[in-house]
Design a protein around this motif. Structure first.
Motif, PDB file in Angstrom:
ATOM      1  N   GLY A  85       0.844  -1.187   0.000  1.00  0.00           N
ATOM      2  CA  GLY A  85       0.000   0.000   0.000  1.00  0.00           C
ATOM      3  C   GLY A  85       0.881   1.239   0.000  1.00  0.00           C
ATOM      4  O   GLY A  85       2.014   1.196   0.498  1.00  0.00           O
ATOM      5  N   SER A  86       0.383   2.340  -0.578  1.00  0.00           N
ATOM      6  CA  SER A  86       1.246   3.526  -0.559  1.00  0.00           C
ATOM      7  C   SER A  86       1.343   4.085   0.846  1.00  0.00           C
ATOM      8  O   SER A  86       2.289   4.798   1.166  1.00  0.00           O
ATOM      9  N   ASP A  87       0.409   3.753   1.735  1.00  0.00           N
ATOM     10  CA  ASP A  87       0.567   4.177   3.129  1.00  0.00           C
ATOM     11  C   ASP A  87       1.876   3.634   3.716  1.00  0.00           C
ATOM     12  O   ASP A  87       2.572   4.333   4.446  1.00  0.00           O
ATOM     13  N   TYR A 111      -3.880  15.153   3.354  1.00  0.00           N
ATOM     14  CA  TYR A 111      -4.124  13.767   3.772  1.00  0.00           C
ATOM     15  C   TYR A 111      -3.860  13.635   5.274  1.00  0.00           C
ATOM     16  O   TYR A 111      -2.763  13.958   5.734  1.00  0.00           O
ATOM     17  N   PRO A 151      -0.321  15.872  -1.409  1.00  0.00           N
ATOM     18  CA  PRO A 151      -0.957  15.036  -2.424  1.00  0.00           C
ATOM     19  C   PRO A 151      -1.228  15.878  -3.668  1.00  0.00           C
ATOM     20  O   PRO A 151      -1.520  17.062  -3.560  1.00  0.00           O
ATOM     21  N   ALA A 155      -5.869  15.969  -1.483  1.00  0.00           N
ATOM     22  CA  ALA A 155      -6.997  15.300  -0.837  1.00  0.00           C
ATOM     23  C   ALA A 155      -7.208  16.000   0.504  1.00  0.00           C
ATOM     24  O   ALA A 155      -6.222  16.294   1.183  1.00  0.00           O
ATOM     25  N   ASP A 181       2.504  12.992  -3.485  1.00  0.00           N
ATOM     26  CA  ASP A 181       1.668  11.808  -3.248  1.00  0.00           C
ATOM     27  C   ASP A 181       0.578  11.790  -4.323  1.00  0.00           C
ATOM     28  O   ASP A 181      -0.421  12.495  -4.220  1.00  0.00           O
ATOM     29  N   ALA A 183      -1.800   9.764  -5.326  1.00  0.00           N
ATOM     30  CA  ALA A 183      -2.826   8.715  -5.193  1.00  0.00           C
ATOM     31  C   ALA A 183      -3.924   8.854  -6.265  1.00  0.00           C
ATOM     32  O   ALA A 183      -4.520   7.857  -6.671  1.00  0.00           O
ATOM     33  N   TYR A 184      -4.174  10.111  -6.697  1.00  0.00           N
ATOM     34  CA  TYR A 184      -5.314  10.333  -7.608  1.00  0.00           C
ATOM     35  C   TYR A 184      -4.901  10.899  -8.966  1.00  0.00           C
ATOM     36  O   TYR A 184      -5.744  11.352  -9.727  1.00  0.00           O
ATOM     37  N   THR A 207      -0.553   4.750  -5.811  1.00  0.00           N
ATOM     38  CA  THR A 207      -1.189   3.566  -5.239  1.00  0.00           C
ATOM     39  C   THR A 207      -1.971   2.820  -6.318  1.00  0.00           C
ATOM     40  O   THR A 207      -2.431   3.434  -7.283  1.00  0.00           O
ATOM     41  N   SER A 209      -4.631   1.365  -5.362  1.00  0.00           N
ATOM     42  CA  SER A 209      -5.932   1.263  -4.688  1.00  0.00           C
ATOM     43  C   SER A 209      -7.042   2.020  -5.393  1.00  0.00           C
ATOM     44  O   SER A 209      -8.209   1.681  -5.241  1.00  0.00           O
ATOM     45  N   LYS A 210      -6.694   3.075  -6.119  1.00  0.00           N
ATOM     46  CA  LYS A 210      -7.744   3.900  -6.684  1.00  0.00           C
ATOM     47  C   LYS A 210      -7.889   3.674  -8.188  1.00  0.00           C
ATOM     48  O   LYS A 210      -8.806   3.005  -8.613  1.00  0.00           O
ATOM     49  N   ARG A 218      -3.504  -4.063  -1.540  1.00  0.00           N
ATOM     50  CA  ARG A 218      -2.496  -3.297  -0.800  1.00  0.00           C
ATOM     51  C   ARG A 218      -1.168  -3.230  -1.547  1.00  0.00           C
ATOM     52  O   ARG A 218      -0.199  -3.924  -1.197  1.00  0.00           O
ATOM     53  N   VAL A 219      -1.111  -2.434  -2.593  1.00  0.00           N
ATOM     54  CA  VAL A 219       0.148  -2.213  -3.293  1.00  0.00           C
ATOM     55  C   VAL A 219       0.313  -0.719  -3.578  1.00  0.00           C
ATOM     56  O   VAL A 219      -0.611  -0.060  -4.061  1.00  0.00           O
TER      57      VAL A 219
HETATM   58  C1  LIG Z   1      -5.756   6.492  -0.619  1.00  0.00           C
HETATM   59  C2  LIG Z   1      -4.580   7.358  -0.361  1.00  0.00           C
HETATM   60  C3  LIG Z   1      -3.345   6.825  -0.019  1.00  0.00           C
HETATM   61  C4  LIG Z   1      -3.182   5.393   0.399  1.00  0.00           C
HETATM   62  O1  LIG Z   1      -3.228   4.474  -0.546  1.00  0.00           O
HETATM   63  P1  LIG Z   1      -2.998   2.934  -0.203  1.00  0.00           P
HETATM   64  O2  LIG Z   1      -2.109   2.496  -1.281  1.00  0.00           O
HETATM   65  O3  LIG Z   1      -4.349   2.313  -0.251  1.00  0.00           O
HETATM   66  O4  LIG Z   1      -2.349   2.824   1.147  1.00  0.00           O
HETATM   67  C5  LIG Z   1      -2.259   7.666   0.079  1.00  0.00           C
HETATM   68  N1  LIG Z   1      -2.377   8.988  -0.091  1.00  0.00           N
HETATM   69  C6  LIG Z   1      -3.562   9.555  -0.366  1.00  0.00           C
HETATM   70  C7  LIG Z   1      -3.645  11.031  -0.526  1.00  0.00           C
HETATM   71  C8  LIG Z   1      -4.693   8.755  -0.492  1.00  0.00           C
HETATM   72  O5  LIG Z   1      -5.882   9.319  -0.711  1.00  0.00           O
END
Ligand SMILES: *Cc1c(COP(=O)(O)O)cnc(C)c1O
Length: 351
Positions: A85-87, A111, A151, A155, A181, A183-184, A207, A209-210, A218-219
């Protein structure tokens, strides 16, 4: 509290994730998951890993996945780091790149995991206010710091910062790591990965995830100068040698390779976002310009927390943050067209 805890555990303020309801039938627009399924090729690649081979450890270096990412972004694999996960990737970056005895800069609206990691790793934080339109002003990031993170798109605002403004921040801070970051980013922006060869202080995280619809797997990835990547590898190999399992490595690599599925689902989400922005605007919402798979909107008259409670009673989950400056906003994930239509119908009843 417990006498068995290391004392610093008492000081931690853990992150609170959005609700994952046990009740089926709720329309879940609260945690920015993708409404469409992952690539069928990724699913097949994962299924192929469910075999006797699971008795063996996975590749600790995740070379297959690093190659897929390197290939996708036209960088060499030494520029790529991967994590659970990117977390987790972000946690390693805080641990390995931001502990310099100077404050970490990040937007005041951002975030909410960043302050949590500052607490975990003992990093001083310096929130930097977004401007009155909820935008990042690059000139505000010219103050002493031990690192910078934001981000992009931000976010929970959804607002995008253009690459030339990111370059402005990078150039003003040659001695700090600037972590973007992303993520989006796939829902409306251009990745700063195109700049990693030019700036050795740039680290970009993403990530699966989105935009690749694999939140359950979780990558996450990071792309940056090999010296930054080596710092992350040192932390990772001092923490957990095998953060990605066999299915995750194969599935994530296949997801990066399936460009067609990625584009078609991503484009559907973007088209639905544009529809939802218009529908919400017609209902007297102010909607911030979004480059993400969610919108951030406030109604001209109705209280956001009450609206979110009413929506939940009618089966629609959205996210509300009790934070100054944004406590009248709702963050709404883009769903399928049918889910978005239901959301709008329910909102019409509430308003
Ligand atoms: C969803 C999100 C993450 C985490 O993504 P994972 O890979 O699911 O841990 C990280 N940064 C931001 C801004 C997010 O919205």
């Amino acid at each position: 509290m417990s006498k068995f805890w290391s004392p610093f555990v008492n000081t931690l303020v853990p992150y609170v994730p959005g609700e994952q309801p046990k009740i089926a039938r709720l329309i879940k627009l609260n945690t920015n998951e993708n409404p469409y399924g992952p690539s069928p090729k990724a699913l097949a690649a994962m299924q192929a890993q469910i075999s006797d081979d699971l008795r063996l450890y996975p590749d600790p270096n995740c070379d297959l996945l690093k190659l897929a990412v390197a290939d996708y972004y036209s960088v060499s694999p030494q520029y790529v780091f991967v994590g659970n996960g990117s977390d987790e990737v972000l946690a390693h970056a805080f641990h390995g790149l931001f502990q310099h005895g100077k404050p970490l800069l990040f937007p005041d609206i951002s975030y909410s995991f960043y302050p949590v990691y500052c607490g975990l790793y003992g990093i001083e934080q310096q929130p930097v206010a977004l401007d009155e339109h909820f935008q990042i002003r690059p000139e505000d990031y010219q103050q002493p710091n031990g690192g910078i993170i934001f981000p992009n798109p931000n976010a929970p605002t959804g607002c995008l910062l253009e690459l030339d403004k990111i370059e402005q921040i990078l150039q003003a801070n040659p001695d700090s790591v600037v972590l973007v970051d992303e993520a989006y980013i796939d829902f409306g922006g251009e990745s700063a990965i195109s700049l990693v060869k030019k700036y050795d202080n740039l680290l970009v995280t993403q990530t699966l995830s989105k935009s690749r619809s694999l939140a359950g797997l979780r990558v996450g990835i990071a792309v940056g100068h090999p010296d930054l990547i080596e710092g992350l590898e040192r932390i990772k190999n001092s923490f957990n040698s095998y953060p990605l399992d066999r299915a995750a490595i194969a599935g994530a690599a296949a997801a990066f390779a399936d460009v067609e599925h990625f584009h078609s689902t991503r484009n559907k989400v973007i088209a639905s976002r544009e529809w939802l922005v218009e529908a919400l605007t017609a209902l007297d919402f102010e909607v911030l310009p979004s480059a993400a798979n969610f919108v951030f909107a406030r109604h001209s008259k109705r209280d956001a927390q009450q609206l979110s409670t009413q929506l939940r009673e009618q089966g629609v989950l959205v996210r509300h943050f009790k934070q100054t400056r944004i406590d009248q906003f709702l963050r709404i994930t883009i769903g399928t067209d049918e889910q978005n239509q239901t959301l709008v119908d329910v909102l019409k009843n509430c308003i």
